[in-house]
Motif scaffolding. Structure first.
Motif, PDB file in Angstrom:
ATOM      1  N   THR A 284      -7.728   7.277   2.465  1.00  0.00           N
ATOM      2  CA  THR A 284      -6.840   6.849   3.543  1.00  0.00           C
ATOM      3  C   THR A 284      -7.653   6.657   4.820  1.00  0.00           C
ATOM      4  O   THR A 284      -8.468   7.497   5.177  1.00  0.00           O
ATOM      5  CB  THR A 284      -5.715   7.878   3.754  1.00  0.00           C
ATOM      6  N   GLY A 285      -7.435   5.525   5.472  1.00  0.00           N
ATOM      7  CA  GLY A 285      -8.136   5.220   6.707  1.00  0.00           C
ATOM      8  C   GLY A 285      -9.387   4.391   6.522  1.00  0.00           C
ATOM      9  O   GLY A 285      -9.954   3.909   7.511  1.00  0.00           O
TER      10      GLY A 285
ATOM     11  N   LYS B 168       0.849  -1.192   0.000  1.00  0.00           N
ATOM     12  CA  LYS B 168       0.000   0.000   0.000  1.00  0.00           C
ATOM     13  C   LYS B 168       0.876   1.231   0.000  1.00  0.00           C
ATOM     14  O   LYS B 168       1.929   1.273   0.633  1.00  0.00           O
ATOM     15  CB  LYS B 168      -1.004  -0.004   1.140  1.00  0.00           C
ATOM     16  N   THR B 169       0.421   2.218  -0.753  1.00  0.00           N
ATOM     17  CA  THR B 169       1.145   3.469  -0.902  1.00  0.00           C
ATOM     18  C   THR B 169       0.213   4.613  -0.549  1.00  0.00           C
ATOM     19  O   THR B 169      -0.844   4.767  -1.169  1.00  0.00           O
ATOM     20  CB  THR B 169       1.643   3.643  -2.354  1.00  0.00           C
ATOM     21  N   GLU B 170       0.591   5.386   0.462  1.00  0.00           N
ATOM     22  CA  GLU B 170      -0.230   6.528   0.853  1.00  0.00           C
ATOM     23  C   GLU B 170       0.160   7.736   0.008  1.00  0.00           C
ATOM     24  O   GLU B 170       1.335   8.078  -0.096  1.00  0.00           O
ATOM     25  CB  GLU B 170      -0.054   6.805   2.343  1.00  0.00           C
ATOM     26  N   LEU B 171      -0.837   8.351  -0.585  1.00  0.00           N
ATOM     27  CA  LEU B 171      -0.620   9.526  -1.423  1.00  0.00           C
ATOM     28  C   LEU B 171      -0.917  10.786  -0.622  1.00  0.00           C
ATOM     29  O   LEU B 171      -1.752  10.759   0.288  1.00  0.00           O
ATOM     30  CB  LEU B 171      -1.527   9.458  -2.657  1.00  0.00           C
TER      31      LEU B 171
ATOM     32  N   TRP C 268      -3.836   0.489  -2.842  1.00  0.00           N
ATOM     33  CA  TRP C 268      -3.583  -0.892  -2.447  1.00  0.00           C
ATOM     34  C   TRP C 268      -3.271  -1.665  -3.712  1.00  0.00           C
ATOM     35  O   TRP C 268      -4.037  -1.617  -4.676  1.00  0.00           O
ATOM     36  CB  TRP C 268      -4.818  -1.475  -1.765  1.00  0.00           C
TER      37      TRP C 268
ATOM     38  N   GLY D 188      -4.714  12.182   0.186  1.00  0.00           N
ATOM     39  CA  GLY D 188      -5.701  11.580   1.062  1.00  0.00           C
ATOM     40  C   GLY D 188      -6.181  10.224   0.595  1.00  0.00           C
ATOM     41  O   GLY D 188      -7.181   9.711   1.096  1.00  0.00           O
ATOM     42  N   PHE D 189      -5.489   9.658  -0.369  1.00  0.00           N
ATOM     43  CA  PHE D 189      -5.819   8.324  -0.852  1.00  0.00           C
ATOM     44  C   PHE D 189      -4.692   7.365  -0.550  1.00  0.00           C
ATOM     45  O   PHE D 189      -3.534   7.751  -0.450  1.00  0.00           O
ATOM     46  CB  PHE D 189      -6.046   8.325  -2.379  1.00  0.00           C
ATOM     47  N   THR D 190      -5.042   6.097  -0.411  1.00  0.00           N
ATOM     48  CA  THR D 190      -4.063   5.018  -0.305  1.00  0.00           C
ATOM     49  C   THR D 190      -4.314   4.077  -1.473  1.00  0.00           C
ATOM     50  O   THR D 190      -5.455   3.693  -1.727  1.00  0.00           O
ATOM     51  CB  THR D 190      -4.217   4.256   1.023  1.00  0.00           C
TER      52      THR D 190
ATOM     53  N   PRO E 265      -7.503   2.427  -5.480  1.00  0.00           N
ATOM     54  CA  PRO E 265      -7.356   3.555  -4.552  1.00  0.00           C
ATOM     55  C   PRO E 265      -8.537   3.610  -3.580  1.00  0.00           C
ATOM     56  O   PRO E 265      -9.672   3.348  -3.957  1.00  0.00           O
ATOM     57  CB  PRO E 265      -7.370   4.772  -5.486  1.00  0.00           C
TER      58      PRO E 265
END
Length: 128
Positions: A113-114, A75-78, A85, A81-83, A110
């Motif tokens: 996030t959270g 997973k990459t957090e952008l 997967w 405010g999106f992650t 995408p």
């Protein structure tokens, strides 16, 4: 182990070889989706000479691939405010019977996030 064996080898493919590899990966992806009845709605795919990238808007697509083909998830957090997967998996192994490697498949979705995800997906991240 010698230092030279640790250096990745770059293969230089001709244009026709790259096109053939891309078409082969495209076919392997389509066969895998059709044989396993994997989701194809809300999905965009792009075959390259080295892999297939699958982009989905629904986490159920990633979950279906994980269930059928296994793999690991990153997973990459952008900063927006999106992650994202991404499942790292492969196509069916029919290619191996033909003397070729199975094609790597990267399934990316995408999410805000959270947002919660299925336990199996979270565990695939920890297993990576």
């Amino acid at each position: 182990m010698s230092a030279s064996s640790q250096i990745p080898q770059v293969q230089h493919l001709s244009f026709l070889e790259r096109q053939d590899a891309r078409r082969r990966h495209e076919r392997e992806y389509e066969v895998t989706v059709n044989v396993l009845n994997l989701p194809s709605q809300h999905v965009a795919s792009q075959a390259t000479p080295t892999e297939v990238h699958v982009f989905a808007t629904d986490m159920d697509v990633l979950a279906a691939w994980l269930y059928e083909m296994g793999g690991t998830v990153s997973k990459t957090e952008l900063p927006t405010g999106f992650t994202v997967w991404t499942l790292h998996t492969q196509t069916l192994l029919d290619a191996v019977a033909a003397g070729k490697d199975a094609c790597p498949v990267l399934v990316s979705v995408p999410l805000l996030t959270g947002e919660p995800v299925m336990q199996e997906i979270a565990e695939a991240v920890r297993a990576a």
